[in-house]
Write a protein that holds these residues in place. Structure first.
Motif, PDB file in Angstrom:
ATOM      1  N   SER A   1     143.581  63.419  68.152  1.00  0.00           N
ATOM      2  CA  SER A   1     142.976  64.668  68.606  1.00  0.00           C
ATOM      3  C   SER A   1     141.456  64.567  68.694  1.00  0.00           C
ATOM      4  O   SER A   1     140.760  65.573  68.657  1.00  0.00           O
ATOM      5  N   MET A   2     140.946  63.365  68.853  1.00  0.00           N
ATOM      6  CA  MET A   2     139.514  63.118  68.762  1.00  0.00           C
ATOM      7  C   MET A   2     138.752  63.592  69.997  1.00  0.00           C
ATOM      8  O   MET A   2     139.085  63.249  71.124  1.00  0.00           O
ATOM      9  N   GLY A   3     137.705  64.374  69.762  1.00  0.00           N
ATOM     10  CA  GLY A   3     136.762  64.725  70.807  1.00  0.00           C
ATOM     11  C   GLY A   3     135.476  63.943  70.621  1.00  0.00           C
ATOM     12  O   GLY A   3     135.122  63.566  69.494  1.00  0.00           O
ATOM     13  N   ASN A   4     134.768  63.686  71.697  1.00  0.00           N
ATOM     14  CA  ASN A   4     133.488  62.991  71.570  1.00  0.00           C
ATOM     15  C   ASN A   4     132.488  63.814  70.766  1.00  0.00           C
ATOM     16  O   ASN A   4     131.658  63.251  70.046  1.00  0.00           O
TER      17      ASN A   4
ATOM     18  N   VAL B   1     128.714  55.021  66.864  1.00  0.00           N
ATOM     19  CA  VAL B   1     129.082  56.190  67.661  1.00  0.00           C
ATOM     20  C   VAL B   1     128.385  56.139  69.016  1.00  0.00           C
ATOM     21  O   VAL B   1     129.004  56.369  70.059  1.00  0.00           O
ATOM     22  N   PHE B   2     127.108  55.817  69.020  1.00  0.00           N
ATOM     23  CA  PHE B   2     126.366  55.708  70.277  1.00  0.00           C
ATOM     24  C   PHE B   2     126.994  54.656  71.190  1.00  0.00           C
ATOM     25  O   PHE B   2     127.208  54.898  72.391  1.00  0.00           O
ATOM     26  N   ASN B   3     127.279  53.477  70.652  1.00  0.00           N
ATOM     27  CA  ASN B   3     127.815  52.388  71.473  1.00  0.00           C
ATOM     28  C   ASN B   3     129.166  52.756  72.078  1.00  0.00           C
ATOM     29  O   ASN B   3     129.416  52.505  73.270  1.00  0.00           O
ATOM     30  N   GLU B   4     130.040  53.344  71.284  1.00  0.00           N
ATOM     31  CA  GLU B   4     131.361  53.682  71.794  1.00  0.00           C
ATOM     32  C   GLU B   4     131.293  54.782  72.846  1.00  0.00           C
ATOM     33  O   GLU B   4     132.045  54.769  73.825  1.00  0.00           O
ATOM     34  N   GLN B   5     130.382  55.718  72.665  1.00  0.00           N
ATOM     35  CA  GLN B   5     130.274  56.802  73.634  1.00  0.00           C
ATOM     36  C   GLN B   5     129.495  56.389  74.883  1.00  0.00           C
ATOM     37  O   GLN B   5     129.549  57.082  75.898  1.00  0.00           O
ATOM     38  N   THR B   6     128.807  55.268  74.830  1.00  0.00           N
ATOM     39  CA  THR B   6     128.160  54.717  76.017  1.00  0.00           C
ATOM     40  C   THR B   6     129.175  53.986  76.895  1.00  0.00           C
ATOM     41  O   THR B   6     128.974  53.845  78.104  1.00  0.00           O
TER      42      THR B   6
ATOM     43  N   ILE C   1     128.294  70.213  74.869  1.00  0.00           N
ATOM     44  CA  ILE C   1     128.201  69.813  73.468  1.00  0.00           C
ATOM     45  C   ILE C   1     128.458  68.314  73.282  1.00  0.00           C
ATOM     46  O   ILE C   1     127.767  67.656  72.503  1.00  0.00           O
ATOM     47  N   ALA C   2     129.427  67.746  73.992  1.00  0.00           N
ATOM     48  CA  ALA C   2     129.677  66.312  73.860  1.00  0.00           C
ATOM     49  C   ALA C   2     128.464  65.514  74.341  1.00  0.00           C
ATOM     50  O   ALA C   2     128.013  64.567  73.676  1.00  0.00           O
ATOM     51  N   ASN C   3     127.931  65.901  75.489  1.00  0.00           N
ATOM     52  CA  ASN C   3     126.768  65.194  76.032  1.00  0.00           C
ATOM     53  C   ASN C   3     125.514  65.454  75.209  1.00  0.00           C
ATOM     54  O   ASN C   3     124.656  64.577  75.075  1.00  0.00           O
ATOM     55  N   ALA C   4     125.400  66.656  74.630  1.00  0.00           N
ATOM     56  CA  ALA C   4     124.250  66.957  73.789  1.00  0.00           C
ATOM     57  C   ALA C   4     124.281  66.162  72.491  1.00  0.00           C
ATOM     58  O   ALA C   4     123.231  65.729  71.995  1.00  0.00           O
ATOM     59  N   CYS C   5     125.471  65.966  71.919  1.00  0.00           N
ATOM     60  CA  CYS C   5     125.589  65.115  70.723  1.00  0.00           C
ATOM     61  C   CYS C   5     125.086  63.705  71.020  1.00  0.00           C
ATOM     62  O   CYS C   5     124.321  63.117  70.245  1.00  0.00           O
ATOM     63  N   TYR C   6     125.539  63.174  72.154  1.00  0.00           N
ATOM     64  CA  TYR C   6     125.120  61.822  72.552  1.00  0.00           C
ATOM     65  C   TYR C   6     123.613  61.775  72.791  1.00  0.00           C
ATOM     66  O   TYR C   6     122.925  60.853  72.324  1.00  0.00           O
ATOM     67  N   PHE C   7     123.094  62.749  73.523  1.00  0.00           N
ATOM     68  CA  PHE C   7     121.657  62.841  73.777  1.00  0.00           C
ATOM     69  C   PHE C   7     120.876  62.895  72.463  1.00  0.00           C
ATOM     70  O   PHE C   7     119.849  62.215  72.286  1.00  0.00           O
ATOM     71  N   ASN C   8     121.365  63.690  71.532  1.00  0.00           N
ATOM     72  CA  ASN C   8     120.707  63.875  70.246  1.00  0.00           C
ATOM     73  C   ASN C   8     120.646  62.573  69.459  1.00  0.00           C
ATOM     74  O   ASN C   8     119.586  62.176  68.948  1.00  0.00           O
ATOM     75  N   ILE C   9     121.780  61.885  69.366  1.00  0.00           N
ATOM     76  CA  ILE C   9     121.824  60.625  68.625  1.00  0.00           C
ATOM     77  C   ILE C   9     120.942  59.579  69.286  1.00  0.00           C
ATOM     78  O   ILE C   9     120.202  58.840  68.614  1.00  0.00           O
ATOM     79  N   ALA C  10     120.989  59.490  70.619  1.00  0.00           N
ATOM     80  CA  ALA C  10     120.177  58.506  71.341  1.00  0.00           C
ATOM     81  C   ALA C  10     118.691  58.750  71.109  1.00  0.00           C
ATOM     82  O   ALA C  10     117.915  57.804  70.882  1.00  0.00           O
ATOM     83  N   ALA C  11     118.266  60.018  71.185  1.00  0.00           N
ATOM     84  CA  ALA C  11     116.855  60.344  70.979  1.00  0.00           C
ATOM     85  C   ALA C  11     116.400  59.960  69.578  1.00  0.00           C
ATOM     86  O   ALA C  11     115.300  59.423  69.389  1.00  0.00           O
ATOM     87  N   ARG C  12     117.247  60.198  68.606  1.00  0.00           N
ATOM     88  CA  ARG C  12     116.881  59.903  67.215  1.00  0.00           C
ATOM     89  C   ARG C  12     116.889  58.404  66.938  1.00  0.00           C
ATOM     90  O   ARG C  12     116.055  57.894  66.179  1.00  0.00           O
TER      91      ARG C  12
END
Length: 457
Positions: free
Chosen positions: A120-123, A158-163, A195-206
């Motif tokens: 049931s995993m969401g990004n 998490v970043f690598n897998e979502q890329t 929200i999924a794309n914002a999580c990725y954006f957030n992690i990448a920026a940090r």
């Protein structure tokens, strides 16, 4: 009726012995008083957590429904809140619980994809745990043992897998959009949401700021541009929820505070990383102005897309993230303090005022605009008020670390599973078919026997 978890009930009984009851109180002009109130809210928040007790799973709040109110991602959000609590108050009482909880949910590939939740995993679900690992990196939380996964490497996983292309749209107007859900079998796989794309954006920026690696920043910018081009961020700085494939043009215009706040926090990290680039200043100022208009009517936090009707358990935790991430923005972008702080202070005052319920008389509700306890308690409601209190401490707390300013967490640029997201299956042989036939026959025979036995009465 107010739902009372076991731990608050026990706490209330103990308080009754001492005769100590009373609503939450905080002098918002006194950091010591804010910290004292935050400690009480944190204690009540963790009363909803059972993972440190025998027979319960470490890391998660009770659930998902019908076994409890909470989905897996809210465990990640809880530990992010507690990491901020530790950082802004200096209270390390809960360090063992936080460490055990986060490590337990890592999963065999050290990527926050534990088998119990993979189907049931969401990004965005994975993203919340990744952001908490990133926060552990930035606040200098206790590094796990050498034989355990490290905070920075977990965020990178998490970043690598979502890329990876398996998680993304291959072509068309929504090309490179990160899907809401990881697997095609899940409802929402064709929804490209903020929200999924914002999580990725957030992690990448940090990651860009922490590691001083431009590659992460480039991916963050690409994600911002995608979300903006799809119209999820309007010209007036409204932030919408998302849209469906194939064209991503049926925009769901619901506005939730955590979408805008997560983009704001990521933008603040990029502003800091770029030494105050004007383009990020414009975006930050635009988001702040609109967030205050939309989410703080009368200066008090309000969830406009659901609060007038009914917010679900997830939505009842959004206000706390918004306050925490706006507090973090004040740290990284000092000029925003003048505009953000007065609004947060008014909001926190109303939040504290309504914390007068539950078994000990200080549990918090969800509706803050009335200033009156609304009769229902939950982990989300406690996270909201804790995050709100912490937001007032954030501007004067130490800024997030980098690997050049004292950060100690070890990274791994190749972290994450190298297996494809979509499962593969071995070729079926003649022997496999024969075995399957025998097994099927046995199952049918057993079922018929069971049906006969149930029919005897």
């Amino acid at each position: 009726m107010v739902r009372v978890p076991n731990k608050p009930l026990l706490a209330a009984l103990a308080l009754a012995v001492d005769g100590v009851y009373g609503a939450l109180v905080a002098d918002l002009d006194d950091p010591a008083s804010i910290k004292q109130a935050a400690a009480q809210v944190a204690e009540d928040l963790l009363s909803f957590y059972r993972g440190d007790e025998p027979g319960w799973v470490p890391g998660i709040l009770p659930g998902p429904p019908p076994d409890g109110d909470y989905y897996w991602w809210q465990g990640g959000a809880l530990w992010g809140t507690m990491l901020d609590y530790r950082h802004h108050t200096g209270d390390n009482t809960y360090d063992p619980i936080v460490l055990q909880a986060m490590i337990h949910q890592v999963g065999p590939n050290e990527d926050f994809m534990p088998p119990n939740w993979t189907a049931s995993m969401g990004n965005d679900d994975q993203g919340f745990w990744g952001m908490s690992a990133m926060l552990a990196t930035e606040v200098g939380f206790t590094d796990p043992g050498d034989d355990e996964p490290q905070w920075l490497a977990l965020a990178q996983a998490v970043f690598n897998e979502q890329t990876h292309e398996d998680r993304r749209v291959a072509s068309g107007r929504c090309e490179w959009g990160l899907r809401w859900q990881v697997y095609p079998s899940n409802t929402g796989y064709n929804y490209i949401n903020t929200i999924a794309n914002a999580c990725y954006f957030n992690i990448a920026a940090r990651l860009a700021r922490y590691t001083d690696n431009q590659t992460y920043a480039d991916y963050a910018v690409r994600t911002w541009d995608l979300v903006k081009d799809l119209g999820y961020i309007s010209d007036d700085w409204d932030v919408y929820d998302g849209a469906h494939l194939p064209y991503c043009n049926d925009t769901n215009r619901a506005q939730f505070s955590y979408n805008a706040a997560m983009l704001l926090q990521g933008a603040a990290y990029l502003y800091n990383y770029t030494n105050g680039a004007e383009e990020w200043k414009v975006r930050i100022d635009g988001l702040i102005d609109r967030m205050i208009e939309v989410f703080f009517p009368g200066g008090v936090a309000y969830e406009p897309s659901c609060e007038g009707a009914k917010c679900n358990t997830d939505m009842k935790s959004f206000k706390g993230y918004m306050h925490r991430w706006m507090g973090n923005t004040m740290q990284l972008v000092p000029h925003t303090r003048e505009k953000i702080y007065p609004v947060l202070k008014t909001s926190v005052a109303n939040a504290v005022k309504q914390c007068s319920g539950g078994p000990n008389g200080r549990f918090c509700g969800f509706h803050w605009t009335t200033g009156v306890f609304d009769g229902e308690i939950g982990a989300g409601q406690q996270m909201n008020v804790l995050g709100a209190l912490l937001s007032l401490l954030a501007p004067d707390s130490a800024p997030p670390l980098t690997n050049a300013t004292g950060g100690t967490s070890r990274g791994d640029v190749n972290a994450g599973s190298d297996e494809p997201v979509l499962p593969t299956f071995a070729t079926v042989t003649v022997a496999d078919r024969a075995g399957a036939g025998i097994l099927t026959a046995l199952l049918i025979a057993g079922s018929l026997s069971a049906f006969a036995w149930m029919s005897i009465d």
